[in-house]
Design an enzyme around this catalytic site. Structure first.
Site, short mmCIF file in Angstrom:
data_model
loop_
_atom_site.label_atom_id
_atom_site.label_comp_id
_atom_site.label_asym_id
_atom_site.label_seq_id
_atom_site.Cartn_x
_atom_site.Cartn_y
_atom_site.Cartn_z
N ASP A 1 17.05 68.93 49.91
CA ASP A 1 17.60 67.83 49.45
C ASP A 1 17.80 67.83 47.71
OD1 ASP A 1 18.21 66.11 51.25
OD2 ASP A 1 16.15 65.74 51.94
N CYS A 15 8.87 73.11 49.63
CA CYS A 15 8.72 73.42 50.93
C CYS A 15 10.33 73.67 51.34
CB CYS A 15 7.96 72.21 51.60
SG CYS A 15 8.64 70.64 51.09
N HIS A 51 23.88 78.65 66.30
CA HIS A 51 22.76 79.00 67.14
C HIS A 51 22.85 80.71 67.18
CE1 HIS A 51 22.11 75.10 69.71
NE2 HIS A 51 21.48 75.41 68.59
C1 PEP Z 1 14.06 69.32 51.75
O1 PEP Z 1 14.52 68.42 51.44
O2 PEP Z 1 13.77 70.49 51.05
C2 PEP Z 1 12.71 69.34 52.74
C3 PEP Z 1 11.83 70.18 52.79
O3 PEP Z 1 12.86 68.20 53.50
P1 PEP Z 1 14.00 68.08 54.77
O4 PEP Z 1 14.72 69.44 54.81
O5 PEP Z 1 13.31 67.66 55.91
O6 PEP Z 1 14.89 67.07 54.19
MG MG Z 2 14.00 66.34 52.42
#
Ligand code: PEP
Ligand code: MG
Length: 557
Positions: free
Chosen positions: A444, A491, A176
């Site tokens: 991930d 993403c 935080h």
């Molecule tokens: C990722 O794994 O990069 C992703 C965008 O999903 P999350 O962070 O929600 O697992």
């Molecule tokens: Mg993910």
């Protein structure tokens, strides 16, 4: 990048405690003193929870919940009834709760122990009348603050006019305090080790947030180069923000969509003014957690419609529910898994609960059919590791009336998969012909490629998305996407760092989705990128041995 003079900060919780203990009276009076202190803390927190930045406001809403939690209140009451002073009771009960949370195996809850300690500190400050923040409020301008850690309580008393940089011996980028420092625009580096606390105060120093370094007593030449970099970054930000609503086009004329990641309805407050071209990742977990039944189809349609209306762009990318062993929901039987990240997560869980999958797909198809709907709903399937999982989702879709009409070339419905498991990247050429787009989840993908748990700080440096191993998998997914002529987005968090964009573009990424505050910066990075130079950079990065080498390619000095 912060340039100033060192100052070492030690927080003083024990001072308030002993000052408060000395004033101990009868149980009735002590309970009243506790209630008075709680009222003052409540008012303080209510003001902080009203702050504009929703990320910051959320922290203090959580603190208000802790303040009124039964465990805390009943514990303090019982201790006071046994003859303890209000201060001792507060100190004891909050310490016990901090211990309890620290010992939980779930990292998320363990990290919440800081918040409990913080609420305890606030109560003790009012019980004693001693201000913990005198030190912080009186700092001279141009201070680089050194500390073991800072609590959110400390951080709310920092002023960006006086504190130009922070280096913490411990803590983590997702704590935080880091979020608060970011919202104040103060550069912060963490986990730099306790040796920094021994540095003599008053020395000249630079907090280099780009490289994650504290530079002490830089020579005049280095200082000059840091000053220039700092100026360049500030100018970059101002220019970026003045063009945030314009399209992002590379120097060689390629339009790159820069979308926003959204985790909750509240996030839309920031997205609306960010200049995002649309929503590139709606993490739908927020709709499913904290309730006793899953949301109905109608509830889901309302929620998705609201997000789409608030976002200025056409594209709404909705990721199917990505929960698993580490993020339980009450209405699904909880299976104990020793490695939840390697367990029944994402699409694996949805295929075991077809009703959840069907309802969510049905809601998304229905949204795309609404008469007032303009734009595209992109359905994103998380945690795909096998081609057959995509076949099974397509079968469920095909059984829903209306799907075939909506899912036409140029139509309002598209299907995509997340490339976030190495198996999916390796089989990207098999997956690409089945879907309309890819979105690479590098958070991930890095953890699974490097076999390094993304929430374990001990292996954080291993799990770098800049590792050539991860970059090669991104490159494979991009190539497969190109062959099938489908967009390939990223993403994961790495996309939000504007300095990484040329590398991603060079690897073949065609769209990005980032946190709202990064939209303007990444758009500006797109405008400064040249395709040929980016491809050369990507070639070099793919030949590197390790992440640090890639980092140096991005930040040559
Ligand atoms: C990722 O794994 O990069 C992703 C965008 O999903 P999350 O962070 O929600 O697992
Ligand atoms: Mg993910």
């Amino acid at each position: 990048m912060g340039i100033g003079k060192l100052y070492t900060y030690t927080s003083l919780p024990n001072v308030t405690y002993s000052a408060a203990v000395e004033q101990s009276t009868s149980p009735a009076d002590e309970w009243q003193r506790y209630l008075d202190a709680r009222k003052k803390v409540d008012a303080e927190l209510a003001q902080l929870a009203g702050m504009e930045n929703p990320l910051v406001a959320d922290i203090f809403l959580v603190h208000q919940e802790i303040l009124h939690d039964k465990l805390l209140t009943d514990g303090v009451r019982a201790a006071i009834d046994r003859g303890t002073s209000a201060a001792t009771a507060t100190q004891q009960v909050t310490s016990e709760l901090v211990q309890l949370f620290q010992n939980l195996s779930d990292d998320y809850f363990a990290s919440r122990s800081v918040d409990i300690r913080d609420v305890g500190q606030r109560l003790l400050a009012h019980l004693s009348g001693v201000s913990l923040t005198g030190q912080l409020a009186a700092l001279p301008t141009g201070t680089i603050l050194l500390a073991e850690d800072l609590t959110p309580y400390d951080a709310t008393h920092l002023s960006p006019e006086s504190v130009v940089g922070i280096a913490l011996a411990g803590s983590a980028p997702t704590a935080h305090t880091a979020i608060l420092a970011r919202s104040l625009g103060i550069p912060l580096i963490c986990s730099v080790g306790t040796a920094v606390l021994q540095l003599p105060p008053g020395q000249n120093a630079v907090v280099d947030g780009l490289q994650g370094r504290l530079v002490v007593e830089p020579d005049p030449e280095l200082l000059d180069s840091y000053t220039q970099t700092r100026q360049r970054l500030l100018t970059f930000r101002v220019t970026a923000e003045s063009h945030s609503h314009e399209p992002a086009v590379t120097l060689d004329g390629q339009r790159v969509l820069v979308h926003a990641n959204v985790n909750s309805q509240e996030d839309m407050l920031q997205v609306a003014g960010s200049g995002a071209d649309g929503i590139g990742l709606l993490r739908t977990e927020y709709l499913f957690q904290e309730r006793t039944n899953p949301p109905t189809v109608a509830e889901q349609i309302d929620a998705y419609r609201l997000i789409h209306r608030q976002a200025a762009g056409e594209i709404l990318t909705v990721r199917l529910l990505d929960i698993g062993g580490d993020k339980p929901v009450r209405y699904l039987p909880r299976i104990a898994e020793s490695n939840p990240f390697l367990g029944v997560r994402g699409i694996r869980l949805l295929l075991q609960h077809p009703e959840l999958l069907r309802d969510q797909l049905q809601a998304l198809i229905a949204l795309s059919q609404e008469s007032g709907f303009t734009g595209v709903v992109r359905i994103l399937v998380p945690m795909v590791s096998k081609v057959v999982e995509v076949h099974r989702v397509l079968e469920v879709l095909e059984a829903i009336p209306g799907y075939a009409e909506q899912h036409q070339p140029g139509g309002p419905l598209q299907i995509g998969v997340m490339i976030e498991v190495p198996a999916a990247a390796l089989l990207a050429d098999r997956l690409a012909p089945l879907v309309d787009f890819f979105s690479i989840g590098t958070n991930d993908l890095a953890q699974y490629t490097m076999a390094a748990d993304r929430v374990n700080s001990a292996v954080a440096s291993l799990a770098s998305p800049l590792d050539p191993a991860v970059l090669r998998l991104i490159g494979m997914a991009c190539q497969a996407g190109q062959m099938a002529d489908i967009p390939v987005a990223i993403c994961g968090e790495m996309a939000g760092d504007p300095s990484i964009f040329p590398l991603l573009f060079g690897l073949g990424v065609t769209e990005v989705s980032v946190v709202a505050p990064a939209v303007a910066l990444v758009k500006e990075a797109v405008r400064l990128t040249d395709g040929d130079a980016a491809r050369q950079l990507a070639e070099q990065a793919l030949q590197a041995d390790r992440a640090q080498e890639v980092h140096r390619l991005l930040h040559p000095q």
